[in-house]
Design a protein around this motif. Sequence first.
Motif, PDB file in Angstrom:
ATOM      1  N   LEU A  25       0.807  -1.216   0.000  1.00  9.61           N
ATOM      2  CA  LEU A  25       0.000   0.000   0.000  1.00  9.61           C
ATOM      3  C   LEU A  25       0.838   1.264   0.000  1.00  9.61           C
ATOM      4  CD1 LEU A  25      -2.992  -0.683   2.404  1.00  9.61           C
ATOM      5  CD2 LEU A  25      -2.998  -0.546  -0.078  1.00  9.61           C
ATOM      6  N   ASN A  26       1.596   1.477   1.038  1.00  6.42           N
ATOM      7  CA  ASN A  26       2.259   2.766   1.214  1.00  6.42           C
ATOM      8  C   ASN A  26       3.776   2.671   1.174  1.00  6.42           C
ATOM      9  OD1 ASN A  26      -0.077   4.411   1.425  1.00  6.42           O
ATOM     10  ND2 ASN A  26      -0.424   3.572   3.455  1.00  6.42           N
ATOM     11  N   MET A  27       4.303   1.649   0.523  1.00  4.22           N
ATOM     12  CA  MET A  27       5.751   1.517   0.396  1.00  4.22           C
ATOM     13  C   MET A  27       6.282   2.522  -0.615  1.00  4.22           C
ATOM     14  SD  MET A  27       6.202  -2.604   0.459  1.00  4.22           S
ATOM     15  CE  MET A  27       7.969  -2.605   0.686  1.00  4.22           C
ATOM     16  N   THR A  28       7.417   3.116  -0.279  1.00  2.00           N
ATOM     17  CA  THR A  28       8.062   4.038  -1.210  1.00  2.00           C
ATOM     18  C   THR A  28       8.975   3.242  -2.141  1.00  2.00           C
ATOM     19  OG1 THR A  28       9.934   4.402   0.249  1.00  2.00           O
ATOM     20  CG2 THR A  28       8.040   5.900   0.497  1.00  2.00           C
ATOM     21  N   ALA A  43       8.356  -4.219  -8.942  1.00  2.00           N
ATOM     22  CA  ALA A  43       7.450  -4.010  -7.817  1.00  2.00           C
ATOM     23  C   ALA A  43       6.981  -2.561  -7.778  1.00  2.00           C
ATOM     24  CB  ALA A  43       8.153  -4.365  -6.509  1.00  2.00           C
ATOM     25  N   THR A  44       5.783  -2.379  -7.268  1.00  2.00           N
ATOM     26  CA  THR A  44       5.238  -1.046  -7.076  1.00  2.00           C
ATOM     27  C   THR A  44       4.328  -1.083  -5.862  1.00  2.00           C
ATOM     28  OG1 THR A  44       4.205   0.844  -8.183  1.00  2.00           O
ATOM     29  CG2 THR A  44       3.232  -1.341  -8.612  1.00  2.00           C
ATOM     30  N   SER A  45       3.729   0.019  -5.555  1.00  2.00           N
ATOM     31  CA  SER A  45       2.770   0.096  -4.453  1.00  2.00           C
ATOM     32  C   SER A  45       1.607   0.971  -4.894  1.00  2.00           C
ATOM     33  CB  SER A  45       3.426   0.665  -3.199  1.00  2.00           C
ATOM     34  OG  SER A  45       3.734   2.033  -3.373  1.00  2.00           O
ATOM     35  N   VAL A  46       0.526   0.878  -4.160  1.00  2.00           N
ATOM     36  CA  VAL A  46      -0.624   1.735  -4.456  1.00  2.00           C
ATOM     37  C   VAL A  46      -0.218   3.203  -4.305  1.00  2.00           C
ATOM     38  CG1 VAL A  46      -2.992   2.322  -3.800  1.00  2.00           C
ATOM     39  CG2 VAL A  46      -2.258  -0.079  -3.800  1.00  2.00           C
ATOM     40  N   ARG A  47       0.579   3.489  -3.276  1.00  2.00           N
ATOM     41  CA  ARG A  47       1.066   4.858  -3.069  1.00  2.00           C
ATOM     42  C   ARG A  47       1.836   5.364  -4.290  1.00  2.00           C
ATOM     43  NH1 ARG A  47       4.750   7.238   1.766  1.00  2.00           N
ATOM     44  NH2 ARG A  47       5.543   9.025   0.620  1.00  2.00           N
ATOM     45  N   GLU A  48       2.738   4.539  -4.810  1.00  2.00           N
ATOM     46  CA  GLU A  48       3.539   4.941  -5.970  1.00  2.00           C
ATOM     47  C   GLU A  48       2.659   5.162  -7.194  1.00  2.00           C
ATOM     48  OE1 GLU A  48       6.976   5.560  -6.315  1.00  2.00           O
ATOM     49  OE2 GLU A  48       6.850   5.578  -4.126  1.00  2.00           O
ATOM     50  N   GLU A  49       1.643   4.338  -7.369  1.00  2.00           N
ATOM     51  CA  GLU A  49       0.772   4.456  -8.541  1.00  2.00           C
ATOM     52  C   GLU A  49      -0.180   5.651  -8.445  1.00  2.00           C
ATOM     53  OE1 GLU A  49       1.084   2.561 -11.382  1.00  2.00           O
ATOM     54  OE2 GLU A  49       2.874   1.876 -10.328  1.00  2.00           O
ATOM     55  N   LEU A  50      -0.672   5.923  -7.230  1.00  2.00           N
ATOM     56  CA  LEU A  50      -1.612   7.034  -7.053  1.00  2.00           C
ATOM     57  C   LEU A  50      -0.927   8.360  -6.765  1.00  2.00           C
ATOM     58  CD1 LEU A  50      -4.422   5.412  -4.856  1.00  2.00           C
ATOM     59  CD2 LEU A  50      -4.416   5.795  -7.337  1.00  2.00           C
TER      60      LEU A  50
END
Length: 139
Positions: A25-28, A43-50
């Motif tokens: 979710l909130n990983m940088t 790899a990505t996170s929701v935080r990175e995408e939004l």
Amino acid sequence: AGVLTEMEPDGERVEFVLVGLGVNLNMTREVMNNLMGEVSEIATSVREELGREVDRSEFAANLINLLEKWYDEFNSKGKSNIIGEWKKRWGDLNKRVRVRIDGNVIEGIAYDLDQNGFLLIKKDNGEIERIIAGDVTVL
């Protein structure tokens, strides 16, 4: 995200399926690069995408509500509708993938899902391989 499933068969039927979900979710980007080893490049996170942090409680509540909706859909209409919706939404269909299964590697095009929801891979030699379980990476 990652999904892990375990199943307990009982003869010709399934006694139960246990599903575990993990969502970044909130990983940088920096944290992912340090923690995720070989998959850190993809790899990505929701935080990175939004581009913003996500409220974990709200995300969890929405996820549980959606899982309940699809569980009810499965119980009332069976799996064919869910498989059809999955095919419509899965953006990696018809892309080249690598599947790792117990130390073996299969590469080809993510061709289709069969009537049971298993992934069909069209290998370079034209042969269709049915994937029941494995780690799939889009190439």
